[in-house]
Design a protein around this motif. Structure first.
Motif, PDB file in Angstrom:
ATOM      1  N   CYS A  85       3.818  -4.894  -6.140  1.00 29.15           N
ATOM      2  CA  CYS A  85       3.696  -6.088  -5.271  1.00 29.15           C
ATOM      3  C   CYS A  85       3.309  -5.670  -3.838  1.00 29.15           C
ATOM      4  O   CYS A  85       3.315  -7.034  -3.159  1.00 29.15           O
ATOM      5  CB  CYS A  85       5.346  -6.603  -5.488  1.00 29.15           C
ATOM      6  SG  CYS A  85       5.948  -7.043  -6.971  1.00 29.15           S
ATOM      7  N   ARG A  86       3.238  -4.614  -3.369  1.00 32.45           N
ATOM      8  CA  ARG A  86       2.958  -4.385  -2.115  1.00 32.45           C
ATOM      9  C   ARG A  86       1.803  -5.021  -1.513  1.00 32.45           C
ATOM     10  O   ARG A  86       1.861  -5.923  -0.302  1.00 32.45           O
ATOM     11  CB  ARG A  86       3.094  -2.955  -1.553  1.00 32.45           C
ATOM     12  CG  ARG A  86       2.977  -2.887  -0.249  1.00 32.45           C
ATOM     13  CD  ARG A  86       2.655  -1.208   0.078  1.00 32.45           C
ATOM     14  NE  ARG A  86       2.291  -1.290   1.437  1.00 32.45           N
ATOM     15  CZ  ARG A  86       1.330  -1.357   2.307  1.00 32.45           C
ATOM     16  NH1 ARG A  86       0.045  -1.756   1.456  1.00 32.45           N
ATOM     17  NH2 ARG A  86       1.175  -1.091   3.389  1.00 32.45           N
ATOM     18  N   PRO A  87       0.655  -4.965  -2.018  1.00 29.47           N
ATOM     19  CA  PRO A  87      -0.666  -5.646  -1.561  1.00 29.47           C
ATOM     20  C   PRO A  87      -0.534  -7.071  -1.409  1.00 29.47           C
ATOM     21  O   PRO A  87      -0.863  -7.492  -0.322  1.00 29.47           O
ATOM     22  CB  PRO A  87      -1.569  -5.395  -2.654  1.00 29.47           C
ATOM     23  CG  PRO A  87      -1.065  -3.939  -3.396  1.00 29.47           C
ATOM     24  CD  PRO A  87       0.297  -4.060  -3.514  1.00 29.47           C
ATOM     25  N   ASP A  88       0.115  -7.808  -2.345  1.00 30.91           N
ATOM     26  CA  ASP A  88       0.729  -9.142  -2.343  1.00 30.91           C
ATOM     27  C   ASP A  88       1.514  -9.637  -1.193  1.00 30.91           C
ATOM     28  O   ASP A  88       0.997 -10.617  -0.435  1.00 30.91           O
ATOM     29  CB  ASP A  88       0.904  -9.866  -3.595  1.00 30.91           C
ATOM     30  CG  ASP A  88       1.010 -11.148  -3.731  1.00 30.91           C
ATOM     31  OD1 ASP A  88      -0.043 -11.860  -3.299  1.00 30.91           O
ATOM     32  OD2 ASP A  88       2.279 -11.914  -3.878  1.00 30.91           O
ATOM     33  N   LEU A  89       2.573  -8.835  -0.997  1.00 26.28           N
ATOM     34  CA  LEU A  89       3.467  -8.916  -0.053  1.00 26.28           C
ATOM     35  C   LEU A  89       2.882  -8.862   1.552  1.00 26.28           C
ATOM     36  O   LEU A  89       3.102  -9.624   2.329  1.00 26.28           O
ATOM     37  CB  LEU A  89       4.757  -8.030  -0.047  1.00 26.28           C
ATOM     38  CG  LEU A  89       5.735  -8.213  -1.063  1.00 26.28           C
ATOM     39  CD1 LEU A  89       6.575  -7.054  -1.392  1.00 26.28           C
ATOM     40  CD2 LEU A  89       6.269  -9.582  -1.171  1.00 26.28           C
ATOM     41  N   VAL A  90       2.046  -7.694   1.541  1.00 26.86           N
ATOM     42  CA  VAL A  90       1.555  -7.565   2.774  1.00 26.86           C
ATOM     43  C   VAL A  90       0.316  -8.776   3.153  1.00 26.86           C
ATOM     44  O   VAL A  90       0.272  -9.261   4.333  1.00 26.86           O
ATOM     45  CB  VAL A  90       0.615  -5.999   2.730  1.00 26.86           C
ATOM     46  CG1 VAL A  90      -0.176  -6.003   4.097  1.00 26.86           C
ATOM     47  CG2 VAL A  90       1.674  -4.957   2.753  1.00 26.86           C
ATOM     48  N   SER A  91      -0.234  -9.071   2.294  1.00 29.11           N
ATOM     49  CA  SER A  91      -1.247 -10.272   2.368  1.00 29.11           C
ATOM     50  C   SER A  91      -0.670 -11.424   2.766  1.00 29.11           C
ATOM     51  O   SER A  91      -1.199 -12.349   3.546  1.00 29.11           O
ATOM     52  CB  SER A  91      -2.119 -10.697   1.051  1.00 29.11           C
ATOM     53  OG  SER A  91      -1.297 -11.130   0.144  1.00 29.11           O
ATOM     54  N   ARG A  92       0.706 -11.600   2.613  1.00 29.22           N
ATOM     55  CA  ARG A  92       1.479 -12.602   3.014  1.00 29.22           C
ATOM     56  C   ARG A  92       2.212 -12.476   4.363  1.00 29.22           C
ATOM     57  O   ARG A  92       2.974 -13.449   4.660  1.00 29.22           O
ATOM     58  CB  ARG A  92       2.530 -13.077   1.896  1.00 29.22           C
ATOM     59  CG  ARG A  92       1.698 -13.595   0.682  1.00 29.22           C
ATOM     60  CD  ARG A  92       2.988 -13.591  -0.598  1.00 29.22           C
ATOM     61  NE  ARG A  92       2.531 -14.167  -1.865  1.00 29.22           N
ATOM     62  CZ  ARG A  92       2.674 -15.223  -2.329  1.00 29.22           C
ATOM     63  NH1 ARG A  92       3.166 -16.220  -1.625  1.00 29.22           N
ATOM     64  NH2 ARG A  92       2.028 -15.834  -3.486  1.00 29.22           N
ATOM     65  N   GLY A  93       1.922 -11.317   4.756  1.00 26.73           N
ATOM     66  CA  GLY A  93       2.476 -11.195   6.149  1.00 26.73           C
ATOM     67  C   GLY A  93       3.893 -10.536   6.124  1.00 26.73           C
ATOM     68  O   GLY A  93       4.807 -10.388   7.065  1.00 26.73           O
ATOM     69  N   VAL A  94       4.438 -10.217   5.025  1.00 27.25           N
ATOM     70  CA  VAL A  94       5.687  -9.591   4.672  1.00 27.25           C
ATOM     71  C   VAL A  94       5.733  -8.160   5.130  1.00 27.25           C
ATOM     72  O   VAL A  94       4.832  -7.598   4.756  1.00 27.25           O
ATOM     73  CB  VAL A  94       6.161  -9.599   3.210  1.00 27.25           C
ATOM     74  CG1 VAL A  94       7.481  -9.014   3.158  1.00 27.25           C
ATOM     75  CG2 VAL A  94       6.390 -11.041   2.517  1.00 27.25           C
ATOM     76  N   ASP A  95       6.638  -7.716   5.963  1.00 28.91           N
ATOM     77  CA  ASP A  95       6.726  -6.308   6.401  1.00 28.91           C
ATOM     78  C   ASP A  95       7.099  -5.244   5.411  1.00 28.91           C
ATOM     79  O   ASP A  95       8.179  -5.451   4.897  1.00 28.91           O
ATOM     80  CB  ASP A  95       7.567  -6.208   7.707  1.00 28.91           C
ATOM     81  CG  ASP A  95       7.770  -4.885   8.580  1.00 28.91           C
ATOM     82  OD1 ASP A  95       6.987  -3.825   7.954  1.00 28.91           O
ATOM     83  OD2 ASP A  95       8.395  -5.038   9.579  1.00 28.91           O
ATOM     84  N   ALA A  96       6.166  -4.409   5.174  1.00 28.13           N
ATOM     85  CA  ALA A  96       6.459  -3.465   4.259  1.00 28.13           C
ATOM     86  C   ALA A  96       7.610  -2.525   4.511  1.00 28.13           C
ATOM     87  O   ALA A  96       8.200  -1.658   3.791  1.00 28.13           O
ATOM     88  CB  ALA A  96       5.365  -2.734   3.760  1.00 28.13           C
ATOM     89  N   HIS A  97       7.918  -2.169   5.868  1.00 28.91           N
ATOM     90  CA  HIS A  97       8.931  -1.383   6.436  1.00 28.91           C
ATOM     91  C   HIS A  97       9.970  -2.048   7.443  1.00 28.91           C
ATOM     92  O   HIS A  97       9.780  -2.112   8.409  1.00 28.91           O
ATOM     93  CB  HIS A  97       8.217  -0.373   7.308  1.00 28.91           C
ATOM     94  CG  HIS A  97       7.052   0.442   6.427  1.00 28.91           C
ATOM     95  ND1 HIS A  97       7.272   1.091   5.390  1.00 28.91           N
ATOM     96  CD2 HIS A  97       5.820   0.295   6.762  1.00 28.91           C
ATOM     97  CE1 HIS A  97       6.147   1.683   5.087  1.00 28.91           C
ATOM     98  NE2 HIS A  97       5.302   1.401   5.590  1.00 28.91           N
TER      99      HIS A  97
END
Length: 256
Positions: free
Chosen positions: A28-40
């Motif tokens: 899910c990380r690529p999609d979360l990052v593309s939505r501007g969700v902070d991975a850290h």
């Protein structure tokens, strides 16, 4: 009954992205990052820093010090048969500790009181035998220059703070999180001595499996990294985060 009414070990992000939580970041990380969700998303609170430093200052640690947080999983805290391959022999990491100290870093070891003692030396702070506030481990995992050691709970905490993580031995699986280095355990066939390939893990449907009983049934024998290999892994990890030769070497291959 064990999964009623809710079991957080499983996630469903979409109709094609679901399963055990260990796969969530990969799926899910690529999609979360593309939505501007902070991975850290984790950030240290001032009160956490203050309480941790009050405890750590007598050990000679300053807030401005660069340090490696070391965690080498052993028996005595959370034990189960499927965790056997995740445990370490701390004696195989003495050279790695010396290397980090030679780079001007301090090394702070966390864990529990049943862990094997390691050699005492200047700059090495072993907190496994002392009672400490919970804020200390949180601070160390969140403030470290590098996390080094087991693929265990503290690694996940450090990862959520955005700290680079080096997992010193790992049962091969589909991948690792970003900002994360892993040294994979080599397996050999018990009868032929042949090295088990990545394709064999997929063919036997044991990707993401860590339980020793499964590999015993397959006749696959693990060969864990020795002191020399652990030292090399420590050197490569630190050289990478310092943007040294190995960092530029990897960057040169990105286009390929």
């Amino acid at each position: 009954a064990p999964i009623s009414p809710f079991q957080p070990a499983f996630f469903k992000y979409s109709n094609s992205q679901y399963g055990h939580n260990s796969n969530f970041f990969l799926d899910c990380r690529p999609d979360l990052v593309s939505r501007g969700v902070d991975a850290h998303p984790f950030k240290l609170k001032d009160k956490t820093i203050e309480k941790a430093m009050k405890f750590l200052s007598p050990y000679g640690l300053k807030l401005t010090d660069d340090f490696v947080v070391l965690h080498l999983r052993e028996l005595g805290y959370f034990d189960a048969p499927h965790h056997e391959y995740r445990n370490a022999n701390p004696q195989e990491f003495e050279e790695s500790v010396d290397y980090f100290l030679q780079q001007g870093l301090k090394v702070i070891r966390i864990g529990h009181s049943k862990m094997t003692p390691m050699n005492k030396r200047s700059g090495f702070i072993d907190l496994t035998q002392v009672i400490k506030p919970d804020e200390v481990d949180l601070f160390l995992c969140g403030q470290a220059k590098l996390y080094f050691g087991s693929g265990s709970g503290p690694l996940s905490v450090a990862s959520h703070f955005g700290v680079p993580c080096s997992e010193a031995w790992r049962i091969p699986c589909t991948g690792v999180r970003d900002n994360h280095f892993a040294q994979n355990v080599t397996f050999r066939d018990k009868e032929t001595g042949k090295i088990i390939r990545w394709s064999d893990f997929y063919e036997k449907h044991v990707v993401h499996i860590q339980a020793p009983i499964v590999f015993d049934q397959l006749g696959w024998i693990p060969y864990f990294p020795n002191s020399t290999e652990n030292l090399k892994f420590a050197q490569e990890s630190f050289e990478y985060i310092q943007k040294g030769t190995i960092f530029h070497l990897n960057n040169n291959y990105k286009s390929q």
